[in-house]
Design an enzyme around this catalytic site. Structure first.
Site, mmCIF file in Angstrom:
data_model
loop_
_atom_site.group_PDB
_atom_site.id
_atom_site.type_symbol
_atom_site.label_atom_id
_atom_site.label_comp_id
_atom_site.label_asym_id
_atom_site.label_seq_id
_atom_site.Cartn_x
_atom_site.Cartn_y
_atom_site.Cartn_z
ATOM 1 N N HIS A 30 -7.578 -6.275 1.160
ATOM 2 C CA HIS A 30 -6.405 -5.405 1.156
ATOM 3 C C HIS A 30 -5.335 -5.890 2.133
ATOM 4 O O HIS A 30 -4.134 -5.657 1.921
ATOM 5 C CB HIS A 30 -6.824 -3.975 1.508
ATOM 6 N N SER B 169 0.839 -1.189 0.000
ATOM 7 C CA SER B 169 0.000 0.000 0.000
ATOM 8 C C SER B 169 0.885 1.254 0.000
ATOM 9 O O SER B 169 1.720 1.402 -0.888
ATOM 10 C CB SER B 169 -0.949 -0.049 1.205
#
Length: 214
Positions: free
Chosen positions: A189, A52
């Protein structure tokens, strides 16, 4: 390779650095990481794994090392992030960050992707603060393809979760003249926290680094 070490980059404003002010921009993060680890980078082959926002942090450090010191990682492992300079990446950079926490919920989905948000109010409040600062940090990161053309020659591997949002990943091919590979693992995620995925990542990354060095 038996004398290898793993260093975790911990940004100010979180975990054991909770009392420190958040970094004001990506340049300050890059300078701090470089100043602490430059000796290691010069003495041994090195690779980066970033997830990320960590993807852009790792990439920015790698660019700085290449530009200023002529040092290049033996491999870049990127995770759950748009390729730099891709249309999706540039679109997020232009988003005006909201002031209210309620509006930030929608922004979190855009910035971070798909996963279950915490229900605890204190955890949620801290997360909102961190995500807002992460977004500001992200928007100070820039990569000009025309400036460096193809900056790297090392291999690049990209990972993502199958239930996460769709990321603009193809552009990672444009940052290196080396091999690129892509892996989709089950999960959202935070797919990398699943034990099976964690095991796969460790084994795959270790093998890739060994192949690059030897």
């Amino acid at each position: 390779f038996t004398s290898s070490a793993v260093f975790c980059i911990r940004l100010p404003g979180r975990e054991t650095r909770l009392d420190e002010p958040f970094a004001k921009d990506m340049t300050s993060v890059v300078n701090e990481v470089t100043s602490v680890l430059l000796k290691e980078f010069k003495e041994k082959p090195f690779a980066f794994f970033g997830h990320s926002l960590g993807t852009y942090t790792s990439f920015a450090v790698a660019l700085h090392l290449k530009e200023k010191y002529g040092l290049e990682p033996v491999h870049l492992f990127m995770s759950a992030a748009h390729a730099p300079n891709s249309p999706a990446h540039l679109a997020i950079k232009s988003i005006v960050l909201p002031d209210g926490n309620s509006d930030l919920l929608a922004l979190i989905k855009i910035l971070i992707g798909n996963y279950e948000l915490p229900h605890d109010e204190d955890v949620w409040r801290n997360m909102v603060l961190t995500v807002r600062e992460d977004a500001r940090l992200f928007q100070t990161f820039s990569f000009e393809k025309t400036r460096m053309n193809i900056p790297f020659s090392c291999g690049v591997t990209y990972f993502c979760g199958s239930d996460d949002k769709m990321y603009d990943a193809k552009g990672w091919r444009e940052v290196t003249s080396g091999d690129t590979s892509f892996y989709e693992l089950p999960g959202d995620h935070l797919y990398l926290l699943k034990p099976a995925n964690e095991s796969f990542l460790i084994k795959h990354i270790t093998k890739s680094i060994e192949n690059a060095i030897f």
